[in-house]
Scaffold this active site. Structure first.
Site, PDB file in Angstrom:
ATOM      1  N   HIS A   1     -12.412 -43.265 -52.504  1.00  0.00           N
ATOM      2  CA  HIS A   1     -12.349 -42.048 -53.299  1.00  0.00           C
ATOM      3  C   HIS A   1     -13.518 -42.107 -54.276  1.00  0.00           C
ATOM      4  O   HIS A   1     -13.987 -43.183 -54.620  1.00  0.00           O
ATOM      5  CB  HIS A   1     -10.996 -42.107 -54.023  1.00  0.00           C
ATOM      6  CG  HIS A   1     -10.651 -40.916 -54.831  1.00  0.00           C
ATOM      7  ND1 HIS A   1     -11.188 -40.680 -56.068  1.00  0.00           N
ATOM      8  CD2 HIS A   1      -9.790 -39.917 -54.596  1.00  0.00           C
ATOM      9  CE1 HIS A   1     -10.682 -39.568 -56.549  1.00  0.00           C
ATOM     10  NE2 HIS A   1      -9.832 -39.076 -55.672  1.00  0.00           N
TER      11      HIS A   1
ATOM     12  N   HIS B   1     -13.030 -44.460 -57.134  1.00  0.00           N
ATOM     13  CA  HIS B   1     -13.256 -45.889 -56.914  1.00  0.00           C
ATOM     14  C   HIS B   1     -14.722 -46.228 -57.163  1.00  0.00           C
ATOM     15  O   HIS B   1     -15.046 -47.260 -57.737  1.00  0.00           O
ATOM     16  CB  HIS B   1     -12.900 -46.285 -55.480  1.00  0.00           C
ATOM     17  CG  HIS B   1     -11.488 -45.974 -55.110  1.00  0.00           C
ATOM     18  ND1 HIS B   1     -11.121 -45.514 -53.875  1.00  0.00           N
ATOM     19  CD2 HIS B   1     -10.338 -46.040 -55.822  1.00  0.00           C
ATOM     20  CE1 HIS B   1      -9.821 -45.328 -53.833  1.00  0.00           C
ATOM     21  NE2 HIS B   1      -9.318 -45.627 -55.013  1.00  0.00           N
TER      22      HIS B   1
ATOM     23  N   CYS C   1       8.118 -43.658 -59.085  1.00  0.00           N
ATOM     24  CA  CYS C   1       7.243 -42.817 -58.253  1.00  0.00           C
ATOM     25  C   CYS C   1       6.410 -43.744 -57.381  1.00  0.00           C
ATOM     26  O   CYS C   1       5.629 -44.548 -57.910  1.00  0.00           O
ATOM     27  CB  CYS C   1       6.319 -41.949 -59.109  1.00  0.00           C
ATOM     28  SG  CYS C   1       5.090 -41.100 -58.054  1.00  0.00           S
TER      29      CYS C   1
ATOM     30  N   CYS D   1       2.594 -43.283 -57.666  1.00  0.00           N
ATOM     31  CA  CYS D   1       2.006 -43.955 -58.841  1.00  0.00           C
ATOM     32  C   CYS D   1       2.317 -45.452 -58.830  1.00  0.00           C
ATOM     33  O   CYS D   1       1.769 -46.192 -59.638  1.00  0.00           O
ATOM     34  CB  CYS D   1       2.548 -43.402 -60.149  1.00  0.00           C
ATOM     35  SG  CYS D   1       2.325 -41.647 -60.417  1.00  0.00           S
TER      36      CYS D   1
ATOM     37  N   CYS E   1       7.057 -35.735 -59.937  1.00  0.00           N
ATOM     38  CA  CYS E   1       5.795 -36.327 -60.410  1.00  0.00           C
ATOM     39  C   CYS E   1       4.705 -35.262 -60.374  1.00  0.00           C
ATOM     40  O   CYS E   1       4.415 -34.696 -59.317  1.00  0.00           O
ATOM     41  CB  CYS E   1       5.387 -37.516 -59.540  1.00  0.00           C
ATOM     42  SG  CYS E   1       3.732 -38.089 -59.968  1.00  0.00           S
TER      43      CYS E   1
ATOM     44  N   HIS F   1       1.837 -36.285 -57.906  1.00  0.00           N
ATOM     45  CA  HIS F   1       2.087 -36.365 -56.458  1.00  0.00           C
ATOM     46  C   HIS F   1       2.979 -35.252 -55.931  1.00  0.00           C
ATOM     47  O   HIS F   1       3.225 -35.177 -54.723  1.00  0.00           O
ATOM     48  CB  HIS F   1       2.651 -37.748 -56.099  1.00  0.00           C
ATOM     49  CG  HIS F   1       1.677 -38.849 -56.414  1.00  0.00           C
ATOM     50  ND1 HIS F   1       1.700 -39.535 -57.608  1.00  0.00           N
ATOM     51  CD2 HIS F   1       0.628 -39.320 -55.708  1.00  0.00           C
ATOM     52  CE1 HIS F   1       0.692 -40.397 -57.622  1.00  0.00           C
ATOM     53  NE2 HIS F   1       0.036 -40.293 -56.486  1.00  0.00           N
TER      54      HIS F   1
ATOM     55  N   LYS G   1      -8.305 -31.551 -60.881  1.00  0.00           N
ATOM     56  CA  LYS G   1      -8.028 -32.877 -60.356  1.00  0.00           C
ATOM     57  C   LYS G   1      -8.186 -32.814 -58.829  1.00  0.00           C
ATOM     58  O   LYS G   1      -7.782 -31.844 -58.213  1.00  0.00           O
ATOM     59  CB  LYS G   1      -6.573 -33.217 -60.706  1.00  0.00           C
ATOM     60  CG  LYS G   1      -6.243 -34.669 -60.591  1.00  0.00           C
ATOM     61  CD  LYS G   1      -4.774 -34.876 -60.918  1.00  0.00           C
ATOM     62  CE  LYS G   1      -4.236 -36.080 -60.184  1.00  0.00           C
ATOM     63  NZ  LYS G   1      -4.626 -37.366 -60.646  1.00  0.00           N
TER      64      LYS G   1
ATOM     65  N   LYS H   1      -5.306 -33.874 -52.256  1.00  0.00           N
ATOM     66  CA  LYS H   1      -5.286 -33.483 -50.843  1.00  0.00           C
ATOM     67  C   LYS H   1      -4.589 -32.144 -50.679  1.00  0.00           C
ATOM     68  O   LYS H   1      -4.977 -31.327 -49.851  1.00  0.00           O
ATOM     69  CB  LYS H   1      -4.579 -34.557 -50.015  1.00  0.00           C
ATOM     70  CG  LYS H   1      -5.479 -35.756 -49.832  1.00  0.00           C
ATOM     71  CD  LYS H   1      -4.961 -36.701 -48.775  1.00  0.00           C
ATOM     72  CE  LYS H   1      -5.769 -37.988 -48.802  1.00  0.00           C
ATOM     73  NZ  LYS H   1      -4.967 -39.180 -48.946  1.00  0.00           N
TER      74      LYS H   1
END
Ligand code: MSP
Length: 472
Positions: free
Chosen positions: A18, A21, A124, A127, A143, A146, A294, A297
């Site tokens: 990502h 990262h 979660c 997370c 969440c 997510h 943010k 997907k």
């Protein structure tokens, strides 16, 4: 020689690399290269977080044996880190036998702060985090990151008694013994610390099998964060190999702001419990957003780092994410901004400057001696404060000032008028100043700065291909 140990967060191996990262890796690499240039012996760790339900569930979904799945992903990540030009010295996978054995020893050393009790609460998996009732209520049981309902967990498990360490952690944060950057995150962390209950650090194997077994209790595996945080120590040999003492405490640990809470509460608690010093600095960087949102997907706005790298290569990638992505604040990625930064700044400001100076020097047979170079005070001050994007700005100012100076000093007129002495001092001065700025570029753009030094060493020859070609 000063020994400097720098760490990066180890990404979950449940998907492709990502953009976020890359931010961790690039920041840590800049600091590592800077410290090396200052004469330190540097170790830079990277690794793969391979346990936990999140990864397990993903492998099941794909119908792949879990070992095969994490093997494949960690290869992709290793390759990705290489493409970023990040020079790590150590790589750890949390499924490495040596890591697992060491984590079990760490657990045993913490035993006086561990107790077994019933757990009932929310979790979660996205997370990999326990959720307090207050958070559950605030988020209406779902969440926000997510978009999935929190799971109810029940059963016996082990706890780490955070209460044993709170005073000591608070003191370390307040006195900057463990410096938290940026400063405004400190308050937030201190509040979380006050509210932090003891942390559940294991799960019954009926709920989770993909983890490190709790030593002496086959019915439990460790919570993924206990396993993951330990990587910073196991990779330097702790507790088997005493040489870890030469490297610990870490000089700087780079993490995103979303995982600062684990690094500023559970991690110091573990270290204090082990009788080890705390890291000197926790550097928490901001998030990269896509068009102000943010990346997710479900929104479908995920920017693929390999695609970004593929467009103009490593230098452009590092340039954008180290200069236009603020070191501490959230920043936005758009392809328009990326293209503009490449074309207007890398290609025009830097690429053309190199081309123009090298062509003039070549034509007029100018040579510059390999001066010893160093970092300016302003640059050092910013780099030592981990203000990398600001340090990069200050180098770029110098590059833009050089472009202006060429236009003002007009070395081509000096050449035309046969003013050889003036020409030598003018071009020599410009090139020396470029090389000085280029030296400060090396931690940021190792590939490009290497090429620039080569162009101006010995007989100066302009690059055959532009450093940053525009026609791609
Ligand atoms: N596995 C844990 C880390 C364990 S460290 C002992 C984890 N993994 S992660 O894959 O979710 O995130 C890895 C790093 O990437 C974190 O530092 C995180 O903050 C960073 N980023 C992930 N998405 C990000 C952005 N959109 N922007 C910037 N960095 C973010 O957490």
């Amino acid at each position: 020689m000063t020994k400097t140990y720098i760490t990066t967060a180890i990404p979950y191996m449940n998907g492709n690399p990502h953009i976020g990262h890359a931010v961790d890796y690039c920041l840590a690499d800049v600091y590592a290269r800077y410290r090396r240039a200052c004469g330190d012996e540097v170790r830079l760790q990277a690794g793969a977080d391979e346990h936990g339900n999140k990864i397990y569930q993903k492998a099941m979904e794909l119908g792949l044996p879990i070992e095969e799945y994490v093997d494949k992903n960690s290869k992709v990540f290793k390759d990705f880190i290489g493409k970023l030009g990040v020079e790590y010295t150590d790589y750890v996978r949390t499924t490495d036998k040596s890591h697992e054995e060491r984590v079990q020893k760490i657990w045993q050393k913490l035993e006086e702060h561990i107790y077994k009790a019933d757990y009932e609460g929310w979790y979660c998996t996205g997370c990999e985090r326990y959720i307090t009732q207050k958070e559950y209520d605030e988020n209406g049981g779902i969440c926000p990151d997510h978009q999935k309902p929190y799971e109810k967990l029940q059963g016996e498990n082990y706890y780490l008694r955070i209460a044993d360490f709170k005073d000591r952690i608070r003191q370390a944060i307040e006195t900057d013994e463990m410096l938290i950057l940026p400063d405004f995150r400190k308050k937030e962390v201190l509040r979380l610390l006050e509210e932090s209950p003891d942390v559940s650090i294991s799960r019954p194997t009926s709920q989770l099998t993909w983890g490190v077994p709790v030593p002496g209790d086959d019915s439990q595996v460790m919570y993924v964060w206990i396993d993951a945080l330990s990587n910073y120590l196991t990779v330097i040999g702790y507790p088997d190999d005493d040489s870890y003492e030469e490297w610990w405490p870490a000089t700087a640990q780079f993490v995103g702001k979303d995982i600062l809470r684990f690094h500023a509460i559970i991690w110091p608690a573990m270290l204090i419990g082990l009788g080890l010093p705390l890291p000197k600095t926790l550097v928490s960087h901001g998030m990269v957003l896509a068009n102000g949102q943010k990346m997710s997907k479900s929104i479908g706005n995920v920017v693929e780092p390999l695609e970004v790298l593929g467009k103009y290569g490593q230098d452009a990638f590092r340039y954008f994410f180290l200069r236009h992505v603020d070191t501490f604040a959230d920043s936005d990625f758009t392809w328009e901004k990326y293209d503009a930064a490449y074309n207007n700044e890398l290609a025009n400001d830097l690429g053309n400057l190199v081309q123009r100076l090298a062509t003039l020097a070549n034509k007029n047979q100018i040579v510059v001696d390999g001066d010893t170079r160093g970092f300016s005070e302003e640059y050092k001050k910013l780099m030592d404060a981990f203000e990398f994007s600001k340090a990069f700005d200050c180098v770029w100012d110098k590059i833009q000032a050089l472009n202006k100076r060429i236009d003002e000093e007009k070395p081509w007129s000096l050449a035309k008028n046969g003013e050889r002495e003036k020409l030598e001092s003018c071009l020599g001065g410009l090139i020396r100043d470029l090389l000085q700025a280029n030296y400060e570029l090396t931690p940021f753009l190792p590939e490009a700065s290497g090429k620039i030094f080569e162009v101006f060493s010995g007989e100066i020859e302009p690059p055959k291909m532009p450093l940053f070609p525009k026609d791609r």
